[in-house]
Write an enzyme that holds these catalytic residues in place. Sequence first.
Site, mmCIF file in Angstrom:
data_model
loop_
_atom_site.group_PDB
_atom_site.id
_atom_site.type_symbol
_atom_site.label_atom_id
_atom_site.label_comp_id
_atom_site.label_asym_id
_atom_site.label_seq_id
_atom_site.Cartn_x
_atom_site.Cartn_y
_atom_site.Cartn_z
ATOM 1 N N THR A 1 -3.520 2.399 -2.556
ATOM 2 C CA THR A 1 -3.100 3.026 -1.304
ATOM 3 C C THR A 1 -1.871 3.876 -1.596
ATOM 4 O OG1 THR A 1 -3.957 1.206 0.037
ATOM 5 C CG2 THR A 1 -2.311 2.636 1.061
ATOM 6 N N LYS B 1 -7.361 4.982 5.301
ATOM 7 C CA LYS B 1 -6.615 3.749 5.024
ATOM 8 C C LYS B 1 -5.344 3.686 5.861
ATOM 9 C CE LYS B 1 -5.399 -0.140 3.145
ATOM 10 N NZ LYS B 1 -5.211 -0.380 1.706
ATOM 11 N N LYS C 1 5.545 -0.330 2.403
ATOM 12 C CA LYS C 1 5.233 0.869 1.629
ATOM 13 C C LYS C 1 4.138 1.664 2.329
ATOM 14 C CE LYS C 1 2.186 0.875 -1.427
ATOM 15 N NZ LYS C 1 0.738 1.246 -1.551
#
Length: 290
Positions: free
Chosen positions: A97, A172, A240
Amino acid sequence: MAKLAFLGLGVMGFPMAGHLAAAGHEVTVYNRSSAKADAWVGKHGGKSAPTPRQAAEGAGIVLACVGNDDDLRSVCLGDDGAFAGMARGAIFVDHTTVSEAVTKELAGIAAEAGLGYVDAPVSGGQAGAENGQLSIMCGGDKAQFETVRPVIETYAKICRLMGPTGAGQLTKMANQIAIAGLVQGLAESLHFAQRAGLGIEEVVEVISQGAAGSWQMVNRHKTMAAGKFDFGFAVDWMRKDLGICLATANQNGASLPVTALVDQFYKDVQNMGGGRWDTSSLIARLDRNG
């Protein structure tokens, strides 16, 4: 059967690469810590290599699942990077990701070298990786996607091309945005039920059968109520990811007020020493404040 390389053997990559070996593919692995690579070979067979470049040599498809933008660049680029070892026509599949920006940057570099590139982030957590039940959202060229799909479907429950390069990463982000608000809502629901003197199991049994039901509720309510947070995706990694979501929203004009708020709640959990706790630990913040 294909000759493959897999870069990154963390809690996700280790079992994902294992599924590839179990399916009969010839797999060479690379990990920054060689001990994990040795452990993987000991369990699954195959080979390990000391650099991404050496792992990628001769592989028709190179897959990666590392930590962040910088980690991805480090395994792709440079004299020891995977791109340097890949033959023209080979395809790089990124399960990390990361930002849309680094995806487009690396896809452009790959194209100049005659390589394919598919961004393919995953959702489903460690359990999904171990059970081969991941949701995989992809971006890139349709022909390249169709080439790699039979390989990545080895550990997928669903695998879909969402659009051109970067579309997988954008999907995502939508996934993480949805999870952030959902987990906060579940944490507040369980916290409220406990303070109201209700039985958590009875409450969940009833409300999970209605509109409030979710995977998080079914799979995390017991550990949340017990204050156990050693399962699944870590808070540090979620922050993150949410940082990527919020930065992208600033660029495309999306309004993410709940996501921004929950990101700060996760910062509180980090300040409590919970950076490595899983994302369901939002309830610990409520219990402390309550």
